[in-house]
Design a protein around this motif. Sequence first.
Motif, PDB file in Angstrom:
ATOM      1  N   PRO A  33      59.869 -24.557  12.423  1.00 45.72           N
ATOM      2  CA  PRO A  33      58.805 -25.531  12.623  1.00 45.72           C
ATOM      3  C   PRO A  33      58.395 -26.180  11.301  1.00 45.72           C
ATOM      4  O   PRO A  33      58.330 -25.523  10.277  1.00 45.72           O
ATOM      5  CB  PRO A  33      57.658 -24.726  13.206  1.00 45.72           C
ATOM      6  CG  PRO A  33      58.061 -23.316  13.187  1.00 45.72           C
ATOM      7  CD  PRO A  33      59.475 -23.213  12.747  1.00 45.72           C
TER       8      PRO A  33
ATOM      9  N   VAL B 133      55.465 -28.557   9.438  1.00 49.03           N
ATOM     10  CA  VAL B 133      54.109 -29.072   9.531  1.00 49.03           C
ATOM     11  C   VAL B 133      54.100 -30.474   8.933  1.00 49.03           C
ATOM     12  O   VAL B 133      54.404 -30.662   7.772  1.00 49.03           O
ATOM     13  CB  VAL B 133      53.112 -28.168   8.780  1.00 49.03           C
ATOM     14  CG1 VAL B 133      51.716 -28.760   8.838  1.00 49.03           C
ATOM     15  CG2 VAL B 133      53.130 -26.769   9.363  1.00 49.03           C
ATOM     16  N   THR B 134      53.769 -31.438   9.775  1.00 47.68           N
ATOM     17  CA  THR B 134      53.684 -32.829   9.344  1.00 47.68           C
ATOM     18  C   THR B 134      52.283 -33.343   9.635  1.00 47.68           C
ATOM     19  O   THR B 134      51.549 -32.740  10.439  1.00 47.68           O
ATOM     20  CB  THR B 134      54.714 -33.701  10.088  1.00 47.68           C
ATOM     21  OG1 THR B 134      54.407 -33.671  11.482  1.00 47.68           O
ATOM     22  CG2 THR B 134      56.136 -33.210   9.867  1.00 47.68           C
TER      23      THR B 134
ATOM     24  N   VAL C  50      51.403 -35.771  11.459  1.00 43.56           N
ATOM     25  CA  VAL C  50      51.294 -36.079  12.893  1.00 43.56           C
ATOM     26  C   VAL C  50      51.009 -34.811  13.676  1.00 43.56           C
ATOM     27  O   VAL C  50      50.174 -34.799  14.592  1.00 43.56           O
ATOM     28  CB  VAL C  50      52.582 -36.763  13.408  1.00 43.56           C
ATOM     29  CG1 VAL C  50      52.553 -36.919  14.919  1.00 43.56           C
ATOM     30  CG2 VAL C  50      52.781 -38.100  12.737  1.00 43.56           C
ATOM     31  N   ARG C  51      51.668 -33.740  13.329  1.00 48.38           N
ATOM     32  CA  ARG C  51      51.449 -32.474  14.045  1.00 48.38           C
ATOM     33  C   ARG C  51      50.063 -31.898  13.768  1.00 48.38           C
ATOM     34  O   ARG C  51      49.484 -31.239  14.628  1.00 48.38           O
ATOM     35  CB  ARG C  51      52.539 -31.477  13.692  1.00 48.38           C
ATOM     36  CG  ARG C  51      53.862 -31.886  14.291  1.00 48.38           C
ATOM     37  CD  ARG C  51      54.932 -30.898  14.026  1.00 48.38           C
ATOM     38  NE  ARG C  51      56.188 -31.355  14.620  1.00 48.38           N
ATOM     39  CZ  ARG C  51      57.259 -30.628  14.696  1.00 48.38           C
ATOM     40  NH1 ARG C  51      57.268 -29.409  14.214  1.00 48.38           N
ATOM     41  NH2 ARG C  51      58.340 -31.118  15.258  1.00 48.38           N
TER      42      ARG C  51
ATOM     43  N   ILE D 105      47.856 -33.805  16.084  1.00 44.95           N
ATOM     44  CA  ILE D 105      48.044 -33.270  17.437  1.00 44.95           C
ATOM     45  C   ILE D 105      47.240 -31.990  17.617  1.00 44.95           C
ATOM     46  O   ILE D 105      46.538 -31.817  18.620  1.00 44.95           O
ATOM     47  CB  ILE D 105      49.546 -33.020  17.715  1.00 44.95           C
ATOM     48  CG1 ILE D 105      50.297 -34.353  17.804  1.00 44.95           C
ATOM     49  CG2 ILE D 105      49.738 -32.201  18.987  1.00 44.95           C
ATOM     50  CD1 ILE D 105      51.800 -34.207  17.806  1.00 44.95           C
ATOM     51  N   ALA D 106      47.318 -31.102  16.649  1.00 43.55           N
ATOM     52  CA  ALA D 106      46.576 -29.836  16.727  1.00 43.55           C
ATOM     53  C   ALA D 106      45.070 -30.086  16.772  1.00 43.55           C
ATOM     54  O   ALA D 106      44.350 -29.449  17.555  1.00 43.55           O
ATOM     55  CB  ALA D 106      46.934 -28.946  15.542  1.00 43.55           C
TER      56      ALA D 106
ATOM     57  N   ALA E  15      47.551 -36.640  22.120  1.00 42.17           N
ATOM     58  CA  ALA E  15      48.409 -35.594  21.561  1.00 42.17           C
ATOM     59  C   ALA E  15      49.795 -35.632  22.191  1.00 42.17           C
ATOM     60  O   ALA E  15      50.811 -35.499  21.500  1.00 42.17           O
ATOM     61  CB  ALA E  15      47.766 -34.221  21.781  1.00 42.17           C
TER      62      ALA E  15
ATOM     63  N   TRP F  32      53.242 -36.402  20.262  1.00 43.49           N
ATOM     64  CA  TRP F  32      54.309 -35.400  20.307  1.00 43.49           C
ATOM     65  C   TRP F  32      55.629 -36.038  20.751  1.00 43.49           C
ATOM     66  O   TRP F  32      56.677 -35.767  20.176  1.00 43.49           O
ATOM     67  CB  TRP F  32      53.927 -34.266  21.255  1.00 43.49           C
ATOM     68  CG  TRP F  32      54.985 -33.217  21.338  1.00 43.49           C
ATOM     69  CD1 TRP F  32      55.864 -33.014  22.351  1.00 43.49           C
ATOM     70  CD2 TRP F  32      55.294 -32.243  20.340  1.00 43.49           C
ATOM     71  NE1 TRP F  32      56.688 -31.971  22.052  1.00 43.49           N
ATOM     72  CE2 TRP F  32      56.375 -31.471  20.832  1.00 43.49           C
ATOM     73  CE3 TRP F  32      54.760 -31.943  19.100  1.00 43.49           C
ATOM     74  CZ2 TRP F  32      56.927 -30.429  20.102  1.00 43.49           C
ATOM     75  CZ3 TRP F  32      55.311 -30.893  18.381  1.00 43.49           C
ATOM     76  CH2 TRP F  32      56.387 -30.155  18.882  1.00 43.49           C
TER      77      TRP F  32
ATOM     78  N   ASP G  79      56.945 -38.056  17.879  1.00 46.02           N
ATOM     79  CA  ASP G  79      57.452 -37.162  16.839  1.00 46.02           C
ATOM     80  C   ASP G  79      58.813 -36.591  17.214  1.00 46.02           C
ATOM     81  O   ASP G  79      59.723 -36.526  16.389  1.00 46.02           O
ATOM     82  CB  ASP G  79      56.447 -36.030  16.594  1.00 46.02           C
ATOM     83  CG  ASP G  79      56.853 -35.116  15.467  1.00 46.02           C
ATOM     84  OD1 ASP G  79      57.013 -35.619  14.333  1.00 46.02           O
ATOM     85  OD2 ASP G  79      57.023 -33.900  15.722  1.00 46.02           O
ATOM     86  N   GLN G  80      58.969 -36.196  18.475  1.00 51.46           N
ATOM     87  CA  GLN G  80      60.243 -35.630  18.920  1.00 51.46           C
ATOM     88  C   GLN G  80      61.354 -36.669  18.906  1.00 51.46           C
ATOM     89  O   GLN G  80      62.486 -36.375  18.521  1.00 51.46           O
ATOM     90  CB  GLN G  80      60.102 -35.029  20.325  1.00 51.46           C
ATOM     91  CG  GLN G  80      59.238 -33.789  20.358  1.00 51.46           C
ATOM     92  CD  GLN G  80      59.763 -32.709  19.441  1.00 51.46           C
ATOM     93  OE1 GLN G  80      60.899 -32.287  19.551  1.00 51.46           O
ATOM     94  NE2 GLN G  80      58.933 -32.278  18.509  1.00 51.46           N
TER      95      GLN G  80
ATOM     96  N   ARG H 188      62.390 -37.152  15.320  1.00 51.09           N
ATOM     97  CA  ARG H 188      63.189 -36.018  14.822  1.00 51.09           C
ATOM     98  C   ARG H 188      64.606 -36.062  15.383  1.00 51.09           C
ATOM     99  O   ARG H 188      65.556 -35.805  14.672  1.00 51.09           O
ATOM    100  CB  ARG H 188      62.522 -34.691  15.185  1.00 51.09           C
ATOM    101  CG  ARG H 188      61.302 -34.392  14.339  1.00 51.09           C
ATOM    102  CD  ARG H 188      60.707 -33.066  14.713  1.00 51.09           C
ATOM    103  NE  ARG H 188      61.640 -31.993  14.531  1.00 51.09           N
ATOM    104  CZ  ARG H 188      61.640 -31.138  13.504  1.00 51.09           C
ATOM    105  NH1 ARG H 188      60.738 -31.257  12.576  1.00 51.09           N
ATOM    106  NH2 ARG H 188      62.523 -30.167  13.439  1.00 51.09           N
TER     107      ARG H 188
END
Length: 85
Positions: free
Chosen positions: A11, A13-14, A16-17, A20-21, A68, A72, A75-76, A79
């Motif tokens: 995992p 940590v960005t 964006v994440r 989201i959190a 969120a 996500w 982001d996916q 990636r």
Amino acid sequence: MSEAPEVSAGPVVTPVRVVIALCLVAPFVAMLWVGSYAKTDPALAGIPFFYWYQMAWVVISTVLTMIAFKLWQRDQRARRGGEQR
């Protein structure tokens, strides 16, 4: 003959994440901090603050969860697009 599967770094940590959190944690913090809304004033259309504050968080939580989810997904996709190059 056979190629070894690529091992992901795990995992990441960005920013964006992190957003989201925060979107997913905010409703829990707001509802668990009971002292901030355990009062009757100000009333909205005769409804005590205690009740309309909680009902407002139902709507706010829905919006934050949708944000969120969209972040996500984006982001996916980013990636996966970076891995295919």
